[in-house]
Design a protein around this motif. Structure first.
Motif: not given
Lengths: 115, 114
Positions: A32, A36, A38, A42-44, A46, A89, A93, A103, A105, B42, B92, B106-107, B110
């Motif tokens: 897979y 992503y 980002q 914020k978080g990544p 999909l 990114f 998988r 995963l 990255f 990353s 994260l 999630g966000a 930090r």
């Protein structure tokens, strides 16, 4: 040992242009291949993903091209917009034992789309 | 989909102290993951936390440094113990709700260690 190599590290594109980000992997057991997106703070999230039994997947302006024999896949962003400016990114998988998977990255590509 | 809430969103801590990060999901999920993202870098998987079993740690991460709890299917905590400046990162939480292969993040928290 990095199993996913992503390039370029950064990319600047004019509005309306095509953004292309490439990834190469080593392990043929990956099943897979997601991308992503980002944004800062914020978080990544999909963006789009592909499985190795197809060579291309398109969702709106975003296309993944997948070359199984070369163990490479790429993200194409057509008609790039300033709102696409983010870090992208690629990931692969693979199963890590039992029913667990993980995963892995790439190092990410900082895309800047100039207006 | 899955909505993930992480607390705290950010923190500044002193060397030698510990910080516990909470991850709350709006639905029951089997698999939860904790990642570290160093500035401009990353994402690196720290551990996989499945409910009802011990967390599985990746190479380079140990339970004494990053203890994880997973008391139920909607909640997990990650503790960063005996912190040093090298632990300054974004941490994260991530889940797979079981709807295909999509993994949600999630966000992040930090963390800065002085």
């Amino acid at each position: 040992q990095q199993q996913v190599k992503q390039s370029p590290q950064s990319l600047i594109v004019q509005k309306g242009g095509i953004s292309i980000i490439n990834c190469a992997y080593e392990n043929t057991a990956f099943d897979y291949f997601p991308w992503y997106q980002q944004f800062p703070g914020k978080g990544p999230a999909l963006l789009i993903a592909i499985r190795p039994d197809v060579s291309e997947k398109k969702e709106g302006r975003f296309t993944i091209s997948f070359n199984k024999s070369a163990k490479q896949f790429s993200l194409h962003i057509m008609d790039s917009q300033p709102g696409d400016s983010a870090t992208y990114f690629c990931a692969t998988r693979g199963f890590s034992g039992g029913s667990n998977y993980k995963l892995t990255f790439g190092k990410g590509t900082l895309l800047t789309v100039n207006p | 989909s899955a909505v993930i809430s992480q607390k705290p969103s950010r923190d500044i801590c002193q060397r030698g102290t510990s910080l516990t990060i909470q991850c709350q999901v709006d639905s029951q999920v089997t698999m939860m993951f904790w990642y570290r993202q160093q500035p401009g870098q990353s994402l690196t998987l720290i551990a996989t936390a499945n409910q009802g079993s011990e967390a599985t740690y990746e190479s380079g991460f140990v339970i004494d440094k990053f203890p994880i709890s997973r008391p139920n299917l909607t909640f997990s905590t990650l503790t960063v113990s005996n912190m040093s400046p090298e632990d300054s990162s974004i941490y994260l939480c991530s889940v797979n709700p079981g709807q295909g292969s999509i993994q949600y993040f999630g966000a992040g928290t930090r963390l800065s260690v002085l």
